[in-house]
Design a protein around this motif. Sequence first.
Motif, PDB file in Angstrom:
ATOM      1  N   UNK A  98       0.820  -1.249   0.056  1.00 52.72           N
ATOM      2  CA  UNK A  98       0.096   0.065   0.046  1.00 52.72           C
ATOM      3  C   UNK A  98       0.809   1.229   0.131  1.00 52.72           C
ATOM      4  N   UNK A  99       1.046   1.885  -1.188  1.00 54.08           N
ATOM      5  CA  UNK A  99       1.676   3.117  -1.158  1.00 54.08           C
ATOM      6  C   UNK A  99       1.384   3.999  -0.240  1.00 54.08           C
ATOM      7  N   UNK A 100       0.122   4.414   0.163  1.00 54.90           N
ATOM      8  CA  UNK A 100      -0.276   5.394   1.128  1.00 54.90           C
ATOM      9  C   UNK A 100       0.341   5.113   2.489  1.00 54.90           C
ATOM     10  N   UNK A 101       0.382   3.889   3.018  1.00 47.96           N
ATOM     11  CA  UNK A 101       0.863   3.491   4.181  1.00 47.96           C
ATOM     12  C   UNK A 101       2.213   3.999   4.153  1.00 47.96           C
ATOM     13  N   UNK A 102       3.106   3.771   3.033  1.00 46.13           N
ATOM     14  CA  UNK A 102       4.528   3.892   2.885  1.00 46.13           C
ATOM     15  C   UNK A 102       4.887   5.515   3.043  1.00 46.13           C
ATOM     16  N   UNK A 103       4.070   6.124   2.418  1.00 47.96           N
ATOM     17  CA  UNK A 103       4.200   7.519   2.500  1.00 47.96           C
ATOM     18  C   UNK A 103       4.032   8.150   4.024  1.00 47.96           C
ATOM     19  N   UNK A 104       2.781   7.539   4.700  1.00 44.12           N
ATOM     20  CA  UNK A 104       2.538   7.879   6.133  1.00 44.12           C
ATOM     21  C   UNK A 104       3.783   7.610   6.945  1.00 44.12           C
ATOM     22  N   UNK A 105       4.113   6.376   6.851  1.00 44.75           N
ATOM     23  CA  UNK A 105       5.145   6.022   7.835  1.00 44.75           C
ATOM     24  C   UNK A 105       6.543   6.668   7.583  1.00 44.75           C
ATOM     25  N   UNK A 106       6.990   6.823   6.307  1.00 47.18           N
ATOM     26  CA  UNK A 106       8.203   7.488   6.213  1.00 47.18           C
ATOM     27  C   UNK A 106       8.191   8.998   6.475  1.00 47.18           C
ATOM     28  N   UNK A 107       6.919   9.375   6.991  1.00 44.09           N
ATOM     29  CA  UNK A 107       6.645  10.806   7.341  1.00 44.09           C
ATOM     30  C   UNK A 107       6.474  10.677   8.728  1.00 44.09           C
ATOM     31  N   UNK A 108       6.846   9.680   9.422  1.00 43.86           N
ATOM     32  CA  UNK A 108       6.393   9.339  10.978  1.00 43.86           C
ATOM     33  C   UNK A 108       5.178   9.558  11.258  1.00 43.86           C
ATOM     34  N   UNK A 109       4.203   9.211  10.384  1.00 43.39           N
ATOM     35  CA  UNK A 109       2.618   9.142  10.858  1.00 43.39           C
ATOM     36  C   UNK A 109       2.263   7.779  11.083  1.00 43.39           C
ATOM     37  N   UNK A 110       1.920   7.340  12.139  1.00 45.22           N
ATOM     38  CA  UNK A 110       1.477   5.991  12.349  1.00 45.22           C
ATOM     39  C   UNK A 110      -0.104   5.842  12.256  1.00 45.22           C
ATOM     40  N   UNK A 111      -0.643   4.841  11.705  1.00 48.11           N
ATOM     41  CA  UNK A 111      -2.115   4.692  11.623  1.00 48.11           C
ATOM     42  C   UNK A 111      -2.584   3.379  12.563  1.00 48.11           C
ATOM     43  N   UNK A 112      -1.504   3.005  13.458  1.00 47.46           N
ATOM     44  CA  UNK A 112      -1.722   1.617  14.366  1.00 47.46           C
ATOM     45  C   UNK A 112      -1.526   2.534  15.673  1.00 47.46           C
ATOM     46  N   UNK A 113      -2.523   2.122  16.528  1.00 48.59           N
ATOM     47  CA  UNK A 113      -2.738   2.835  18.029  1.00 48.59           C
ATOM     48  C   UNK A 113      -1.505   2.268  18.726  1.00 48.59           C
ATOM     49  N   UNK A 114      -1.128   0.979  18.765  1.00 51.93           N
ATOM     50  CA  UNK A 114      -0.096   0.655  19.450  1.00 51.93           C
ATOM     51  C   UNK A 114       1.413   1.183  19.213  1.00 51.93           C
ATOM     52  N   UNK A 115       1.497   1.884  18.086  1.00 57.60           N
ATOM     53  CA  UNK A 115       2.635   2.763  17.719  1.00 57.60           C
ATOM     54  C   UNK A 115       2.448   4.103  17.751  1.00 57.60           C
ATOM     55  N   UNK A 116       2.757   4.873  18.681  1.00 50.42           N
ATOM     56  CA  UNK A 116       2.504   6.455  18.592  1.00 50.42           C
ATOM     57  C   UNK A 116       3.518   7.194  17.340  1.00 50.42           C
ATOM     58  N   UNK A 117       3.078   8.068  17.073  1.00 50.71           N
ATOM     59  CA  UNK A 117       3.776   9.008  16.082  1.00 50.71           C
ATOM     60  C   UNK A 117       5.097   9.256  16.662  1.00 50.71           C
ATOM     61  N   UNK A 118       5.132   9.459  17.968  1.00 53.86           N
ATOM     62  CA  UNK A 118       6.356   9.722  18.475  1.00 53.86           C
ATOM     63  C   UNK A 118       7.708   8.740  18.487  1.00 53.86           C
ATOM     64  N   UNK A 119       7.052   7.464  18.627  1.00 54.61           N
ATOM     65  CA  UNK A 119       7.720   6.213  18.666  1.00 54.61           C
ATOM     66  C   UNK A 119       8.296   5.709  17.211  1.00 54.61           C
ATOM     67  N   UNK A 120       7.371   6.078  16.280  1.00 54.70           N
ATOM     68  CA  UNK A 120       7.665   5.841  14.717  1.00 54.70           C
ATOM     69  C   UNK A 120       8.805   7.019  14.372  1.00 54.70           C
ATOM     70  N   UNK A 121       8.328   8.222  14.693  1.00 57.29           N
ATOM     71  CA  UNK A 121       9.127   9.187  14.207  1.00 57.29           C
ATOM     72  C   UNK A 121      10.661   9.165  14.739  1.00 57.29           C
ATOM     73  N   UNK A 122      10.777   8.663  15.979  1.00 62.13           N
ATOM     74  CA  UNK A 122      12.083   8.557  16.476  1.00 62.13           C
ATOM     75  C   UNK A 122      13.084   7.674  15.876  1.00 62.13           C
ATOM     76  N   UNK A 123      12.217   6.198  15.222  1.00 63.82           N
ATOM     77  CA  UNK A 123      13.162   5.352  14.456  1.00 63.82           C
ATOM     78  C   UNK A 123      13.307   5.868  13.149  1.00 63.82           C
TER      79      UNK A 123
END
Length: 451
Positions: A57-82
Amino acid sequence: MRKFSRVAEFLSTYDRLLESISSRQARAGIIGLGYVGLPLAITIARAGFPVTGFDIDPAKITRLNAGDSYIEAVSDAALGAEVDGKKFHATADFAELAACDVIIICVPTPLTRHREPDLSFIRDTTEIIAKYLRAGQLVALESTTYPGTTKDVVKVILAQSGLAAGRDFFVGFSPEREDPGNRNFQVSTIPKIVAGDGPQAAALMQAFYGSVVETVVPVSTTDTAEAVKLTENIFRSVNIALVNELKVLFDAMGIDVWEVIEAAKSKPFGYMPFYPGPGLGGHCVPIDPFYLTWKAREFELSTRFIELAGEINSAMPRYVVSKLAEALDVKAGKALSRSRVLIIGLAYKKNVPDIRESPSLKLIELIEERGGTVDFHDPFVSEIPPTREYGALKGRKSVSLDKARTYDAVLIATDHDAVDYGALFDQAALVVDTRNVMGRLGFSGETVVKA
């Protein structure tokens, strides 16, 4: 670095991979960035490994690489840090699998229309891996499946690359153990079942997952590990079916099953409480038992107990709708076919946005089949996304709870904490409660019916 390269020339494929895992230089590739894959990917990155996440899903890829999580168990802060730390990036380019040392498959394993295992996602994913497979890779399956899948499906497809399992590449199984909405556990703190196809694969699985989670629980074979996951979910399915059956029986006797369970759980030994509901939801418990019943046919054995539990649980939405129709007839003097119904909760369990296999979708379908009009309110689900079985419901939006007084009945299917049940009690002409939330909160009377 040159010195290490010279030493590595004399090491076996296994030794080199083990060394890269031990030094956390091994790159992990996670295929499928959903409820299982994304939390796992971030946990692995936090443990110090570089991680590449793969999704179609290209939309997921774009969101993740921008540090935007769509899963409640992963916060934007946790994703963005990695992401910012260059430990995680997402891609739809599966050619990058060639750069990964550990590849983990986290794809769906649904059922077909005939309630048989659908391994198409596993097969398709493994065939993609085989295109880029190289010596020195560990491939681990996490998707729930029947015993034998890892060695008879995944390993066989990978071997078509011309590389040899156990010498050039290694295969293992480690079932996911996610519980959406449960804040008491994280991926790193849930004990991890691990198994490998052969002793070296087993050692690699223990080394890798042991570097990521607090506790690993090794078992002897991948078949055993696959059976462990099925056993866990069949245990829940069977016990929920038992209390669902008791609910129907006790209701006919004029006995409140919720009061029975509450009293029974006071026993400090020999009893574990399970609770009835409008049907099973989630990606595991409603599906996994059928994987084992299907596999049992290969051995000319029947799984009557498991299949009976499946039948009972699958019948609960129809039971709930019959109770709703009865309540409307008796309490409001109105037929379901002429009634407007508001369903509280589209998610399959409380306090999560997950609608996979949610019985609420079936409830909507059944009520509308009988001529009723249905809306839903869910503080976690603003709109019904595309689903495999309920495509016609796509795009329907959650309505405001303050409109409850305009409906002939309110059906509580999911007991989200964020719902104001006091206001609901005050406004609704009739409440049909499948979760006993009104009873737990002390709201009772002629307008509340347990179902």
